[in-house]
Design a protein around this motif. Sequence first.
Motif, PDB file in Angstrom:
ATOM      1  N   THR A  37       0.866  -1.238  -0.027  1.00 18.32           N
ATOM      2  CA  THR A  37       0.026  -0.085   0.144  1.00 18.32           C
ATOM      3  C   THR A  37       0.800   1.344  -0.085  1.00 18.32           C
ATOM      4  N   ALA A  38       2.025   1.228   0.793  1.00 19.52           N
ATOM      5  CA  ALA A  38       2.948   2.282   0.850  1.00 19.52           C
ATOM      6  C   ALA A  38       3.508   2.510  -0.587  1.00 19.52           C
ATOM      7  N   LYS A  39       3.774   1.516  -1.206  1.00 19.16           N
ATOM      8  CA  LYS A  39       4.301   1.613  -2.783  1.00 19.16           C
ATOM      9  C   LYS A  39       3.254   2.483  -3.528  1.00 19.16           C
ATOM     10  N   ALA A  40       1.833   2.199  -3.249  1.00 22.63           N
ATOM     11  CA  ALA A  40       1.047   2.954  -4.107  1.00 22.63           C
ATOM     12  C   ALA A  40       1.019   4.317  -3.897  1.00 22.63           C
ATOM     13  N   VAL A  41       1.211   4.837  -2.845  1.00 23.56           N
ATOM     14  CA  VAL A  41       1.230   6.431  -2.654  1.00 23.56           C
ATOM     15  C   VAL A  41       2.561   7.026  -2.932  1.00 23.56           C
ATOM     16  N   TYR A  42       3.755   5.940  -3.220  1.00 24.56           N
ATOM     17  CA  TYR A  42       4.771   6.520  -3.434  1.00 24.56           C
ATOM     18  C   TYR A  42       5.150   7.190  -4.989  1.00 24.56           C
ATOM     19  N   GLU A  43       5.636   8.230  -5.163  1.00 27.03           N
ATOM     20  CA  GLU A  43       5.725   8.697  -6.405  1.00 27.03           C
ATOM     21  C   GLU A  43       7.174   9.705  -6.468  1.00 27.03           C
ATOM     22  N   PRO A  44       8.006   8.923  -6.814  1.00 20.36           N
ATOM     23  CA  PRO A  44       9.224   9.965  -6.748  1.00 20.36           C
ATOM     24  C   PRO A  44       9.329  11.054  -7.928  1.00 20.36           C
ATOM     25  N   ILE A  45      10.289  11.955  -7.765  1.00 20.41           N
ATOM     26  CA  ILE A  45      10.471  12.808  -8.881  1.00 20.41           C
ATOM     27  C   ILE A  45      11.709  12.444  -9.511  1.00 20.41           C
ATOM     28  N   PRO A  46      11.637  11.702 -10.418  1.00 20.81           N
ATOM     29  CA  PRO A  46      13.045  11.207 -10.923  1.00 20.81           C
ATOM     30  C   PRO A  46      13.903  12.170 -11.710  1.00 20.81           C
ATOM     31  N   SER A  47      13.386  13.201 -12.221  1.00 22.21           N
ATOM     32  CA  SER A  47      14.399  14.271 -12.901  1.00 22.21           C
ATOM     33  C   SER A  47      14.665  15.413 -12.054  1.00 22.21           C
ATOM     34  N   GLN A  48      14.210  15.239 -10.829  1.00 16.72           N
ATOM     35  CA  GLN A  48      14.757  16.605  -9.824  1.00 16.72           C
ATOM     36  C   GLN A  48      16.209  16.325  -9.343  1.00 16.72           C
ATOM     37  N   GLU A  49      16.630  17.465  -9.574  1.00 15.67           N
ATOM     38  CA  GLU A  49      18.087  17.696  -9.137  1.00 15.67           C
ATOM     39  C   GLU A  49      18.455  18.096  -7.700  1.00 15.67           C
ATOM     40  N   PRO A  50      19.073  17.891  -6.875  1.00 19.13           N
ATOM     41  CA  PRO A  50      19.177  18.511  -5.760  1.00 19.13           C
ATOM     42  C   PRO A  50      19.483  19.909  -5.786  1.00 19.13           C
ATOM     43  N   SER A 251      -5.115   6.416  -3.160  1.00 14.96           N
ATOM     44  CA  SER A 251      -5.525   7.010  -4.451  1.00 14.96           C
ATOM     45  C   SER A 251      -5.678   8.731  -4.426  1.00 14.96           C
ATOM     46  N   SER A 252      -5.625   9.061  -3.168  1.00 19.67           N
ATOM     47  CA  SER A 252      -5.642  10.532  -2.833  1.00 19.67           C
ATOM     48  C   SER A 252      -4.399  11.063  -2.700  1.00 19.67           C
ATOM     49  N   VAL A 253      -3.302  10.467  -2.251  1.00 18.63           N
ATOM     50  CA  VAL A 253      -2.049  10.848  -1.661  1.00 18.63           C
ATOM     51  C   VAL A 253      -0.935  10.650  -2.484  1.00 18.63           C
ATOM     52  N   LYS A 254       0.057  11.134  -2.550  1.00 22.46           N
ATOM     53  CA  LYS A 254       1.086  10.982  -3.283  1.00 22.46           C
ATOM     54  C   LYS A 254       2.343  11.538  -2.557  1.00 22.46           C
ATOM     55  N   THR A 255       3.488  10.768  -2.516  1.00 23.74           N
ATOM     56  CA  THR A 255       4.677  11.491  -1.775  1.00 23.74           C
ATOM     57  C   THR A 255       5.815  10.676  -2.204  1.00 23.74           C
ATOM     58  N   ASN A 256       6.982  11.430  -2.028  1.00 25.24           N
ATOM     59  CA  ASN A 256       8.357  10.661  -2.483  1.00 25.24           C
ATOM     60  C   ASN A 256       8.872  10.159  -1.088  1.00 25.24           C
ATOM     61  N   ILE A 257       8.232   9.811  -0.066  1.00 20.21           N
ATOM     62  CA  ILE A 257       8.749   9.178   1.200  1.00 20.21           C
ATOM     63  C   ILE A 257       8.578   7.793   1.026  1.00 20.21           C
ATOM     64  N   THR A 258       9.601   7.068   0.802  1.00 23.06           N
ATOM     65  CA  THR A 258       9.660   5.595   0.622  1.00 23.06           C
ATOM     66  C   THR A 258       9.133   5.051   2.011  1.00 23.06           C
ATOM     67  N   PHE A 259       8.968   3.592   1.791  1.00 26.75           N
ATOM     68  CA  PHE A 259       8.365   2.893   2.797  1.00 26.75           C
ATOM     69  C   PHE A 259       9.349   2.715   3.991  1.00 26.75           C
ATOM     70  N   ASP A 260      10.654   2.487   3.699  1.00 32.64           N
ATOM     71  CA  ASP A 260      11.667   2.492   4.594  1.00 32.64           C
ATOM     72  C   ASP A 260      11.719   3.864   5.501  1.00 32.64           C
ATOM     73  N   GLU A 261      11.648   4.676   4.825  1.00 30.50           N
ATOM     74  CA  GLU A 261      11.659   6.186   5.586  1.00 30.50           C
ATOM     75  C   GLU A 261      10.576   6.371   6.351  1.00 30.50           C
ATOM     76  N   MET A 262       9.421   5.923   5.661  1.00 29.78           N
ATOM     77  CA  MET A 262       8.192   5.867   6.542  1.00 29.78           C
ATOM     78  C   MET A 262       8.319   5.193   7.992  1.00 29.78           C
ATOM     79  N   LYS A 263       8.996   4.042   8.097  1.00 28.90           N
ATOM     80  CA  LYS A 263       9.197   3.161   9.039  1.00 28.90           C
ATOM     81  C   LYS A 263      10.148   3.743  10.024  1.00 28.90           C
ATOM     82  N   THR A 264      11.118   4.341   9.495  1.00 25.20           N
ATOM     83  CA  THR A 264      12.142   5.306  10.236  1.00 25.20           C
ATOM     84  C   THR A 264      11.557   6.341  11.056  1.00 25.20           C
ATOM     85  N   PHE A 265      10.531   7.119  10.466  1.00 29.08           N
ATOM     86  CA  PHE A 265       9.799   8.301  11.025  1.00 29.08           C
ATOM     87  C   PHE A 265       8.988   7.743  11.997  1.00 29.08           C
ATOM     88  N   MET A 266       8.324   6.631  11.753  1.00 26.87           N
ATOM     89  CA  MET A 266       7.557   5.950  12.944  1.00 26.87           C
ATOM     90  C   MET A 266       8.273   5.542  14.269  1.00 26.87           C
TER      91      MET A 266
END
Length: 319
Positions: A37-50, A251-266
């Motif tokens: 489910t976390a993968k479903a809300v994960y949407e990276p910005i691949p072309s984004q440069e730092p 279906s309502s939320v998108k984020t570039n926070i990965t599942f592993d990062e979610m676990k770290t935050f929690m």
Amino acid sequence: MSRWLKRALIGTGIGVGVVAIGVFIYAWYLYGSIKDTAKAVYEPIPSQEPYISKDPDVQPRGGDHVSNITDQHPFSVAILGVDQREHDVGRSDSIIVLAVNPVKNSILMFNIPRDTRTEIVGHGTVDKINHAYAFGGVEMSKQTIENFLDYPIDYYIKINMEGFAKLIDLMGGVEVQNPFSFDYGGRTFEKGPLKLNGNDTLLYSRMRYDDPRGDFGRNTRQRDVLVQVMKESLSFTNVMQVQTLLNQLGSSVKTNITFDEMKTFMADYRTELNHIDTVEVSGTGQTINGIWYYIVSDQEKTRIHQLMKDQMQQSTGGV
């Protein structure tokens, strides 16, 4: 040892083993379900440069994700409340920036008023900041916010208004302290403490024309609601609660926070964050070519940049 006792002990051992295996399989199933489910809300910005700040003391960061989010590093988040309509990509109805520093046990929170006049990065225009989403989605919004603040944004969370209402209802509503009575959207919001469901929370946080402080009052109500949502969501300790939340919001939320990062935050962050400082981005209204804009001076931009920089300061001196 008697034969029946041996059999009983063997049987008990097998029973405990079966239960243990069953618990493990169930735990792994829940873990896998949440991960999917976390993968479903994960949407990276691949072309984004730092983002590289003009401030030499600010380290480049804010690409696809933060690579060293462990060890309680500070991080920044842009929350985009998107008002999407059918056949229309929509605009970012609200923009809230969080600078999270677990070492300081604090979060800096502020709105960027949606009518703020600024350069739209990648579009070659100067326009209202909320138009960046309409022109180029999350990527252009993030780049424009970074340019406006001259500070990198590590993460984004995009949530549409329907999803926000679902989130409130899943939490059983939110409690707010309404500073004055007003009518909006066919509802009367009395002065004082209120318990709001999802739809009423949207109405409460959208009203601005009858607010004596205009957009500032609206922004304050949005931040108050978000603070309550954050407090409620950080209190989720049950795996099923988290799974239900993610399933409903997939279906309502998108984020570039990965599942592993979610676990770290929690696991490592949420218990440390007990203080939220809110600030206003000051400016003045001005009509240019018949369009009303919110004008933020260079001095005010520098002030907000410095607040971000101070908040994100690590114990080692880096930002």
